[in-house]
Scaffold this motif. Sequence first.
Motif, PDB file in Angstrom:
ATOM      1  N   LEU A 173       0.840  -1.272   0.053  1.00 30.50           N
ATOM      2  CA  LEU A 173      -0.215   0.095  -0.079  1.00 30.50           C
ATOM      3  C   LEU A 173       0.708   1.267  -0.017  1.00 30.50           C
ATOM      4  CD1 LEU A 173      -2.763  -1.009   2.399  1.00 30.50           C
ATOM      5  CD2 LEU A 173      -2.902  -1.122   0.058  1.00 30.50           C
ATOM      6  N   LEU A 174       2.224   1.209   0.239  1.00 28.85           N
ATOM      7  CA  LEU A 174       2.998   2.098   0.065  1.00 28.85           C
ATOM      8  C   LEU A 174       2.974   3.156  -0.770  1.00 28.85           C
ATOM      9  CD1 LEU A 174       5.059   3.746   2.168  1.00 28.85           C
ATOM     10  CD2 LEU A 174       7.009   2.509   0.977  1.00 28.85           C
ATOM     11  N   LYS A 175       2.780   2.446  -2.018  1.00 27.05           N
ATOM     12  CA  LYS A 175       2.809   3.244  -3.371  1.00 27.05           C
ATOM     13  C   LYS A 175       1.580   3.641  -3.763  1.00 27.05           C
ATOM     14  CE  LYS A 175       7.377   4.196  -3.527  1.00 27.05           C
ATOM     15  NZ  LYS A 175       8.004   5.358  -3.151  1.00 27.05           N
ATOM     16  N   ASN A 176       0.611   3.056  -3.249  1.00 26.32           N
ATOM     17  CA  ASN A 176      -1.016   3.211  -3.689  1.00 26.32           C
ATOM     18  C   ASN A 176      -1.232   4.549  -3.895  1.00 26.32           C
ATOM     19  OD1 ASN A 176      -3.437   2.319  -4.681  1.00 26.32           O
ATOM     20  ND2 ASN A 176      -4.101   2.144  -2.445  1.00 26.32           N
ATOM     21  N   ASN A 177      -1.623   4.976  -5.210  1.00 29.32           N
ATOM     22  CA  ASN A 177      -2.452   6.190  -5.250  1.00 29.32           C
ATOM     23  C   ASN A 177      -3.552   6.291  -5.834  1.00 29.32           C
ATOM     24  OD1 ASN A 177       0.193   7.552  -4.589  1.00 29.32           O
ATOM     25  ND2 ASN A 177       1.124   6.866  -6.479  1.00 29.32           N
ATOM     26  N   LYS A 178      -4.109   5.100  -5.671  1.00 31.04           N
ATOM     27  CA  LYS A 178      -5.640   5.028  -6.072  1.00 31.04           C
ATOM     28  C   LYS A 178      -6.563   5.948  -4.960  1.00 31.04           C
ATOM     29  CE  LYS A 178      -4.864   0.731  -8.585  1.00 31.04           C
ATOM     30  NZ  LYS A 178      -4.972  -0.666  -8.295  1.00 31.04           N
ATOM     31  N   LYS A 179      -7.766   6.199  -5.720  1.00 31.34           N
ATOM     32  CA  LYS A 179      -8.810   6.876  -4.797  1.00 31.34           C
ATOM     33  C   LYS A 179      -9.805   5.878  -4.156  1.00 31.34           C
ATOM     34  CE  LYS A 179      -9.218  11.062  -7.438  1.00 31.34           C
ATOM     35  NZ  LYS A 179     -10.205  11.875  -8.197  1.00 31.34           N
ATOM     36  N   GLY A 180     -10.061   5.936  -2.858  1.00 28.87           N
ATOM     37  CA  GLY A 180     -10.776   5.091  -2.063  1.00 28.87           C
ATOM     38  C   GLY A 180     -10.489   5.140  -0.540  1.00 28.87           C
ATOM     39  N   THR A 181     -10.647   4.298   0.244  1.00 30.10           N
ATOM     40  CA  THR A 181     -10.624   4.323   1.663  1.00 30.10           C
ATOM     41  C   THR A 181      -9.852   2.878   1.984  1.00 30.10           C
ATOM     42  OG1 THR A 181     -12.966   5.037   1.658  1.00 30.10           O
ATOM     43  CG2 THR A 181     -12.214   4.446   3.713  1.00 30.10           C
ATOM     44  N   TYR A 182      -9.101   3.662   3.039  1.00 29.32           N
ATOM     45  CA  TYR A 182      -8.136   2.445   3.856  1.00 29.32           C
ATOM     46  C   TYR A 182      -8.813   1.792   5.156  1.00 29.32           C
ATOM     47  CZ  TYR A 182      -4.409   3.803   0.764  1.00 29.32           C
ATOM     48  OH  TYR A 182      -3.643   4.128  -0.429  1.00 29.32           O
ATOM     49  N   VAL A 183      -9.141   0.770   5.147  1.00 24.48           N
ATOM     50  CA  VAL A 183      -9.977   0.203   6.263  1.00 24.48           C
ATOM     51  C   VAL A 183      -9.211  -0.794   7.115  1.00 24.48           C
ATOM     52  CG1 VAL A 183     -11.976   0.264   5.008  1.00 24.48           C
ATOM     53  CG2 VAL A 183     -10.816  -1.670   4.783  1.00 24.48           C
ATOM     54  N   CYS A 184      -9.656  -1.008   8.466  1.00 25.16           N
ATOM     55  CA  CYS A 184      -8.934  -1.938   9.449  1.00 25.16           C
ATOM     56  C   CYS A 184      -9.079  -3.184   8.799  1.00 25.16           C
ATOM     57  CB  CYS A 184      -9.460  -2.020  10.712  1.00 25.16           C
ATOM     58  SG  CYS A 184      -8.900  -3.166  12.005  1.00 25.16           S
ATOM     59  N   ALA A 185      -7.676  -4.182   8.477  1.00 22.19           N
ATOM     60  CA  ALA A 185      -7.669  -5.408   8.151  1.00 22.19           C
ATOM     61  C   ALA A 185      -8.226  -6.347   8.757  1.00 22.19           C
ATOM     62  CB  ALA A 185      -6.073  -5.892   7.995  1.00 22.19           C
ATOM     63  N   ALA A 186      -8.611  -6.032  10.125  1.00 20.69           N
ATOM     64  CA  ALA A 186      -9.333  -7.136  11.484  1.00 20.69           C
ATOM     65  C   ALA A 186     -10.883  -6.839  11.003  1.00 20.69           C
ATOM     66  CB  ALA A 186      -8.563  -6.627  12.589  1.00 20.69           C
ATOM     67  N   CYS A 187     -11.393  -5.548  11.178  1.00 15.66           N
ATOM     68  CA  CYS A 187     -12.937  -5.597  11.115  1.00 15.66           C
ATOM     69  C   CYS A 187     -13.211  -4.587  10.215  1.00 15.66           C
ATOM     70  CB  CYS A 187     -12.862  -4.838  12.595  1.00 15.66           C
ATOM     71  SG  CYS A 187     -12.525  -3.289  12.666  1.00 15.66           S
ATOM     72  N   ALA A 188     -12.780  -4.113   9.082  1.00 13.26           N
ATOM     73  CA  ALA A 188     -13.041  -3.272   8.015  1.00 13.26           C
ATOM     74  C   ALA A 188     -13.672  -1.844   8.428  1.00 13.26           C
ATOM     75  CB  ALA A 188     -14.175  -4.139   7.223  1.00 13.26           C
TER      76      ALA A 188
END
Length: 165
Positions: free
Chosen positions: A71-86
């Motif tokens: 995800l370090l170089k990810n430049n897309k539009k969106g939302t980062y969510v918790c990997a455990a519970c979303a």
Amino acid sequence: MKINIVIVLLVLFVSCKGTSQEKEIVTENKVEQKKEFVVQKTNAEWKKELTDAQYYVLREAATENPFTSELLKNNKKGTYVCAACATPLFKSYTKFDSGTGWPSFYEEIEGNVAYDVDYKIGYKRTEEHCATCGGHLGHVFEDGPEPTGLRHCINGVALNFVPAE
């Protein structure tokens, strides 16, 4: 003579102190107490659902190696969510390249990230965790860009990315 120089250098080194953790977000006095989270599972349940790396970071408060997150170089539009519970944690427009080796954001989604003070490496830092499940995310520092001046330094393995539609 050499011993005196070494002693002086050691004293100077030990006396050096960063100021990125002295501001109000970390200096608030908090009473240590057991936190209750909406999502609660046993360690065995978390181990079944998470990868080894996710469990190590989210449940044992570890830190992934720098520059290893996809995800370090990810430049897309969106939302980062918790990997455990979303739980949605960060919007992509708040992401920036801090040069530290971990995904960094200048602002969290309000109410979805919780904070604690930790002393695990010998000095005070502000730890961030998911406000829904308590998963360790990383730390926040007060040396980020405008408009907030914050740098949420987050373990990429603690996040999943949900692209905007």
